[in-house]
Write a protein that holds these residues in place. Structure first.
Motif, PDB file in Angstrom:
ATOM      1  N   THR A  36      42.808  43.646  49.340  1.00 59.96           N
ATOM      2  CA  THR A  36      41.518  43.017  49.127  1.00 59.96           C
ATOM      3  C   THR A  36      41.056  43.210  47.085  1.00 59.96           C
ATOM      4  OG1 THR A  36      40.337  44.603  50.740  1.00 59.96           O
ATOM      5  CG2 THR A  36      38.873  44.560  49.154  1.00 59.96           C
ATOM      6  N   THR A  37      41.439  44.072  46.441  1.00 67.75           N
ATOM      7  CA  THR A  37      41.644  44.517  44.812  1.00 67.75           C
ATOM      8  C   THR A  37      42.211  42.622  44.244  1.00 67.75           C
ATOM      9  OG1 THR A  37      41.341  46.329  45.239  1.00 67.75           O
ATOM     10  CG2 THR A  37      42.323  45.078  42.710  1.00 67.75           C
ATOM     11  N   SER A  38      43.243  42.414  45.016  1.00 70.47           N
ATOM     12  CA  SER A  38      44.056  41.283  45.058  1.00 70.47           C
ATOM     13  C   SER A  38      43.266  40.047  45.552  1.00 70.47           C
ATOM     14  CB  SER A  38      45.088  41.056  45.442  1.00 70.47           C
ATOM     15  OG  SER A  38      46.039  40.061  45.168  1.00 70.47           O
ATOM     16  N   LYS A  39      42.686  40.047  46.346  1.00 73.03           N
ATOM     17  CA  LYS A  39      41.378  38.674  46.513  1.00 73.03           C
ATOM     18  C   LYS A  39      40.259  39.050  45.757  1.00 73.03           C
ATOM     19  CE  LYS A  39      42.430  38.469  51.831  1.00 73.03           C
ATOM     20  NZ  LYS A  39      41.978  38.751  52.855  1.00 73.03           N
ATOM     21  N   LEU A  40      39.640  40.132  45.463  1.00 77.16           N
ATOM     22  CA  LEU A  40      38.573  39.748  44.618  1.00 77.16           C
ATOM     23  C   LEU A  40      38.980  39.339  43.226  1.00 77.16           C
ATOM     24  CD1 LEU A  40      37.301  43.460  45.605  1.00 77.16           C
ATOM     25  CD2 LEU A  40      35.818  41.330  45.617  1.00 77.16           C
ATOM     26  N   LEU A  41      40.431  40.042  42.738  1.00 77.26           N
ATOM     27  CA  LEU A  41      40.871  39.532  41.394  1.00 77.26           C
ATOM     28  C   LEU A  41      41.169  37.847  40.964  1.00 77.26           C
ATOM     29  CD1 LEU A  41      41.725  42.245  39.450  1.00 77.26           C
ATOM     30  CD2 LEU A  41      40.115  41.627  39.298  1.00 77.26           C
ATOM     31  N   PHE A  68      31.853  44.876  46.820  1.00 74.00           N
ATOM     32  CA  PHE A  68      32.062  43.460  45.951  1.00 74.00           C
ATOM     33  C   PHE A  68      32.330  42.894  46.791  1.00 74.00           C
ATOM     34  CE2 PHE A  68      33.692  47.038  42.890  1.00 74.00           C
ATOM     35  CZ  PHE A  68      32.862  47.705  42.423  1.00 74.00           C
ATOM     36  N   ALA A  69      32.194  41.025  45.998  1.00 71.51           N
ATOM     37  CA  ALA A  69      32.806  39.764  46.096  1.00 71.51           C
ATOM     38  C   ALA A  69      32.867  38.789  45.403  1.00 71.51           C
ATOM     39  CB  ALA A  69      31.034  39.213  47.195  1.00 71.51           C
ATOM     40  N   GLY A  70      33.573  37.891  45.648  1.00 70.71           N
ATOM     41  CA  GLY A  70      34.445  37.105  44.630  1.00 70.71           C
ATOM     42  C   GLY A  70      34.348  36.015  45.365  1.00 70.71           C
ATOM     43  N   GLY A  71      34.911  34.481  45.120  1.00 72.97           N
ATOM     44  CA  GLY A  71      35.807  34.010  45.309  1.00 72.97           C
ATOM     45  C   GLY A  71      36.264  33.784  46.486  1.00 72.97           C
ATOM     46  N   HIS A  72      37.439  34.453  47.016  1.00 68.30           N
ATOM     47  CA  HIS A  72      37.899  34.481  48.148  1.00 68.30           C
ATOM     48  C   HIS A  72      38.107  36.219  49.141  1.00 68.30           C
ATOM     49  CE1 HIS A  72      40.222  30.982  46.565  1.00 68.30           C
ATOM     50  NE2 HIS A  72      40.155  31.699  45.134  1.00 68.30           N
ATOM     51  N   ASP A 108      37.314  50.141  37.685  1.00 67.55           N
ATOM     52  CA  ASP A 108      38.044  49.937  38.103  1.00 67.55           C
ATOM     53  C   ASP A 108      38.905  48.859  38.087  1.00 67.55           C
ATOM     54  OD1 ASP A 108      38.474  52.736  38.158  1.00 67.55           O
ATOM     55  OD2 ASP A 108      38.703  53.084  39.637  1.00 67.55           O
ATOM     56  N   ILE A 109      38.189  47.562  38.609  1.00 67.69           N
ATOM     57  CA  ILE A 109      38.343  46.457  38.890  1.00 67.69           C
ATOM     58  C   ILE A 109      38.444  44.975  37.735  1.00 67.69           C
ATOM     59  CG2 ILE A 109      37.020  43.959  40.192  1.00 67.69           C
ATOM     60  CD1 ILE A 109      38.265  46.092  42.362  1.00 67.69           C
ATOM     61  N   ASP A 110      37.611  45.115  37.172  1.00 68.11           N
ATOM     62  CA  ASP A 110      37.006  44.729  35.783  1.00 68.11           C
ATOM     63  C   ASP A 110      36.832  45.536  34.438  1.00 68.11           C
ATOM     64  OD1 ASP A 110      36.291  42.722  33.993  1.00 68.11           O
ATOM     65  OD2 ASP A 110      34.556  42.213  34.861  1.00 68.11           O
ATOM     66  N   PRO A 111      38.379  46.021  34.177  1.00 66.15           N
ATOM     67  CA  PRO A 111      37.879  46.596  33.193  1.00 66.15           C
ATOM     68  C   PRO A 111      38.196  45.926  31.408  1.00 66.15           C
ATOM     69  CG  PRO A 111      40.290  46.071  33.424  1.00 66.15           C
ATOM     70  CD  PRO A 111      39.650  45.843  34.969  1.00 66.15           C
ATOM     71  N   LYS A 112      37.753  45.002  31.749  1.00 63.43           N
ATOM     72  CA  LYS A 112      37.629  44.118  30.531  1.00 63.43           C
ATOM     73  C   LYS A 112      36.296  44.168  30.597  1.00 63.43           C
ATOM     74  CE  LYS A 112      42.191  42.411  29.527  1.00 63.43           C
ATOM     75  NZ  LYS A 112      42.655  41.483  28.905  1.00 63.43           N
ATOM     76  N   SER A 115      34.687  39.558  34.465  1.00 58.26           N
ATOM     77  CA  SER A 115      34.572  38.945  35.457  1.00 58.26           C
ATOM     78  C   SER A 115      33.314  39.222  36.581  1.00 58.26           C
ATOM     79  CB  SER A 115      35.582  39.099  36.642  1.00 58.26           C
ATOM     80  OG  SER A 115      37.168  38.504  36.131  1.00 58.26           O
ATOM     81  N   PHE A 116      32.205  40.394  36.205  1.00 59.95           N
ATOM     82  CA  PHE A 116      31.415  40.486  36.665  1.00 59.95           C
ATOM     83  C   PHE A 116      29.947  40.010  36.539  1.00 59.95           C
ATOM     84  CE2 PHE A 116      32.791  44.280  38.480  1.00 59.95           C
ATOM     85  CZ  PHE A 116      33.113  44.645  39.961  1.00 59.95           C
ATOM     86  N   ASP A 117      29.388  39.395  37.465  1.00 58.61           N
ATOM     87  CA  ASP A 117      28.300  38.481  36.713  1.00 58.61           C
ATOM     88  C   ASP A 117      26.680  39.068  37.058  1.00 58.61           C
ATOM     89  OD1 ASP A 117      29.280  37.129  38.909  1.00 58.61           O
ATOM     90  OD2 ASP A 117      29.287  35.261  37.507  1.00 58.61           O
ATOM     91  N   MET A 118      27.541  39.179  38.696  1.00 51.51           N
ATOM     92  CA  MET A 118      25.969  39.628  39.743  1.00 51.51           C
ATOM     93  C   MET A 118      26.173  40.961  39.650  1.00 51.51           C
ATOM     94  SD  MET A 118      23.955  37.509  41.805  1.00 51.51           S
ATOM     95  CE  MET A 118      24.971  36.538  41.887  1.00 51.51           C
TER      96      MET A 118
END
Length: 145
Positions: A36-41, A68-72, A108-112, A115-118
């Motif tokens: 799941t994390t791989s798909k999110l990233l 959480f949601a992402g493109g994939h 944890d998903i986006d330490p920098k 990527s989170f925009d919403m």
């Protein structure tokens, strides 16, 4: 399956219910969360990531669902936060508490914090304010309801 059972060696011992509900369940969960994390990233820098949350009280348990949601990966249940212990000592599910539970999951998903925009919550004042607290730490984030 019954047809294939005849090929199982006589020495085969099926897993115990403790193994199924313990070690094997944890292993399956870890594999699922890694995928799941791989798909999110995947392409997160292009599509961005969205955090969603909603509170519910189920059978007197104060819970907060975090997705959480992402493109994939269009919807991934990341955690169900049980606030029973917090509430039992007089705590409330205010903006600070909600943000303190969701931000570490996002980090944890986006330490920098790129990527989170919403972040999407319902219109309740406490979660909208929690969204603004989170947005103060994630520079590209907008809060929606």
């Amino acid at each position: 399956m019954i047809k294939n059972a005849r090929f199982v060696p006589v020495t085969y011992v099926p897993p115990s219910r403790k193994d199924i509900g313990g070690r094997l369940l944890i292993e399956n969960y870890n594999i699922h969360m890694t995928e799941t994390t791989s798909k999110l990233l995947q392409d997160a820098e292009l599509f961005g990531l969205t955090a969603m949350g909603d509170g519910a009280t189920i059978c007197k348990y104060p819970l907060t669902n975090v997705l959480f949601a992402g493109g994939h990966e269009h919807q991934a249940l990341i955690d169900v936060i049980d606030s029973s212990d917090h509430m039992a000592i007089g705590g409330v599910k205010d903006a600070r508490y909600i943000a303190s539970k969701i931000m570490p999951l996002m980090e944890d998903i986006d330490p920098k914090k790129e990527s989170f925009d919403m972040v999407v919550f319902d219109g309740a004042a406490n979660v909208q304010k929690a969204g603004r607290v989170i947005a103060a730490r994630f520079p590209k984030l907008i809060v929606c309801k």
